[in-house]
Design an enzyme around this catalytic site. Structure first.
Site, PDB file in Angstrom:
ATOM      1  N   HIS A 298       0.839  -1.206   0.000  1.00  0.00           N
ATOM      2  CA  HIS A 298       0.000   0.000   0.000  1.00  0.00           C
ATOM      3  C   HIS A 298       0.874   1.256   0.000  1.00  0.00           C
ATOM      4  CE1 HIS A 298      -3.120  -2.593   2.342  1.00  0.00           C
ATOM      5  NE2 HIS A 298      -3.552  -2.475   1.108  1.00  0.00           N
TER       6      HIS A 298
ATOM      7  N   LYS B  37     -18.384  -5.718   7.639  1.00  0.00           N
ATOM      8  CA  LYS B  37     -17.087  -6.393   7.566  1.00  0.00           C
ATOM      9  C   LYS B  37     -16.476  -6.520   8.956  1.00  0.00           C
ATOM     10  CE  LYS B  37     -13.629  -6.158   3.916  1.00  0.00           C
ATOM     11  NZ  LYS B  37     -13.028  -5.333   2.876  1.00  0.00           N
TER      12      LYS B  37
ATOM     13  N   ARG C 232      -1.757  -5.968  -8.570  1.00  0.00           N
ATOM     14  CA  ARG C 232      -0.690  -6.907  -8.215  1.00  0.00           C
ATOM     15  C   ARG C 232      -0.494  -7.980  -9.270  1.00  0.00           C
ATOM     16  NH1 ARG C 232      -3.017  -7.649  -2.353  1.00  0.00           N
ATOM     17  NH2 ARG C 232      -4.755  -6.899  -3.579  1.00  0.00           N
TER      18      ARG C 232
ATOM     19  N   SER D  27      -2.803  -7.537   2.896  1.00  0.00           N
ATOM     20  CA  SER D  27      -3.184  -7.444   4.311  1.00  0.00           C
ATOM     21  C   SER D  27      -3.588  -8.815   4.844  1.00  0.00           C
ATOM     22  CB  SER D  27      -4.353  -6.478   4.492  1.00  0.00           C
ATOM     23  OG  SER D  27      -3.975  -5.175   4.138  1.00  0.00           O
TER      24      SER D  27
HETATM   25  P1  ADP Z   1      -9.470  -4.243   0.736  1.00  0.00           P
HETATM   26  O1  ADP Z   1      -8.933  -4.799   2.023  1.00  0.00           O
HETATM   27  O2  ADP Z   1     -10.488  -3.171   0.886  1.00  0.00           O
HETATM   28  O3  ADP Z   1      -9.805  -5.297  -0.267  1.00  0.00           O
HETATM   29  P2  ADP Z   1      -6.842  -3.982  -0.193  1.00  0.00           P
HETATM   30  O4  ADP Z   1      -5.950  -3.649   0.934  1.00  0.00           O
HETATM   31  O5  ADP Z   1      -6.850  -5.407  -0.649  1.00  0.00           O
HETATM   32  O6  ADP Z   1      -8.280  -3.457   0.132  1.00  0.00           O
HETATM   33  O7  ADP Z   1      -6.487  -3.114  -1.465  1.00  0.00           O
HETATM   34  C1  ADP Z   1      -6.566  -1.733  -1.557  1.00  0.00           C
HETATM   35  C2  ADP Z   1      -5.822  -1.334  -2.821  1.00  0.00           C
HETATM   36  O8  ADP Z   1      -4.431  -1.539  -2.613  1.00  0.00           O
HETATM   37  C3  ADP Z   1      -6.157  -2.150  -4.082  1.00  0.00           C
HETATM   38  O9  ADP Z   1      -6.082  -1.300  -5.205  1.00  0.00           O
HETATM   39  C4  ADP Z   1      -5.066  -3.183  -4.115  1.00  0.00           C
HETATM   40  O10 ADP Z   1      -4.830  -3.672  -5.424  1.00  0.00           O
HETATM   41  C5  ADP Z   1      -3.889  -2.349  -3.637  1.00  0.00           C
HETATM   42  N1  ADP Z   1      -2.815  -3.175  -3.076  1.00  0.00           N
HETATM   43  C6  ADP Z   1      -2.912  -4.009  -2.036  1.00  0.00           C
HETATM   44  N2  ADP Z   1      -1.723  -4.621  -1.809  1.00  0.00           N
HETATM   45  C7  ADP Z   1      -0.858  -4.150  -2.757  1.00  0.00           C
HETATM   46  C8  ADP Z   1       0.501  -4.410  -3.091  1.00  0.00           C
HETATM   47  N3  ADP Z   1       1.228  -5.304  -2.418  1.00  0.00           N
HETATM   48  N4  ADP Z   1       1.058  -3.739  -4.123  1.00  0.00           N
HETATM   49  C9  ADP Z   1       0.298  -2.857  -4.824  1.00  0.00           C
HETATM   50  N5  ADP Z   1      -0.997  -2.579  -4.586  1.00  0.00           N
HETATM   51  C10 ADP Z   1      -1.576  -3.216  -3.568  1.00  0.00           C
END
Ligand code: ADP
Length: 162
Positions: free
Chosen positions: A18, A42, A91, A128
């Protein structure tokens, strides 16, 4: 014309992946609003205040980044915070299908465009959910999250008994 992007997620917890998107987004846009989701349907590991604090302390030194809480539709949060575009990280191909459909739905709803940044190849395995899984087994998450996030997880993610 000043450009504002909104980058939304649960950030449960915020990861190095992130943060890579936040840093790069902050260079590309005049203003970047990081919207920390709080969806009543959630279940989160970390509560909203802690998730907000961890993102805030990770973004210190990025003056054009604002951290806000959000619930409801992303397009409504975008409008409230004067964001012109939605920023997302990609990703892998597996992210693409859902992101593509969400991006099209958001554009149909409000006309907002979605920008995708390709994940850093060294961070495509970071999510996450993987961090929560490792932390729940007492594993070392130091390569996945900043130090202060790892410390918060040690306090809040109680390892399952093995
Ligand atoms: P949620 O928990 O609401 O699904 P995420 O944390 O999975 O949200 O994702 C929020 C955004 O961050 C998305 O656009 C996701 O693709 C991006 N993202 C999450 N992890 C990475 C990473 N390792 N590298 C790049 N982008 C990421």
């Amino acid at each position: 014309m000043a450009r504002t992007a909104i980058y939304a997620g649960s950030f449960d917890p915020v990861t190095n992946g992130h943060l890579d998107i936040i840093r790069r987004g902050a260079q590309l846009f005049d203003r970047l609003v990081v919207a920390v989701g709080n969806n009543p349907a959630k279940r989160y590991l970390l509560d909203l205040e802690l998730r907000l604090d961890l993102v805030r302390s990770s973004a210190v030194g990025l003056p054009n980044v604002e951290i806000v809480a959000f619930r409801g539709l992303l397009v409504d949060a975008a409008r409230r915070h004067d964001a012109d575009v939605v920023l997302r990280g990609l990703r892998a191909l597996s992210d693409f299908d859902l992101e593509f459909r969400n991006g099209l739905a958001n554009r149909a709803l409000s006309g907002i465009e979605t920008f995708f940044l390709l994940a850093d190849p060294g961070m495509i395995y970071i999510s996450s959910s993987i961090v929560r899984e490792i932390a729940s087994h007492g594993g070392d998450v130091s390569g996945f999250v900043p130090d202060h996030v790892a410390a918060a997880l040690r306090e809040h993610a109680h390892p399952v008994a093995s």
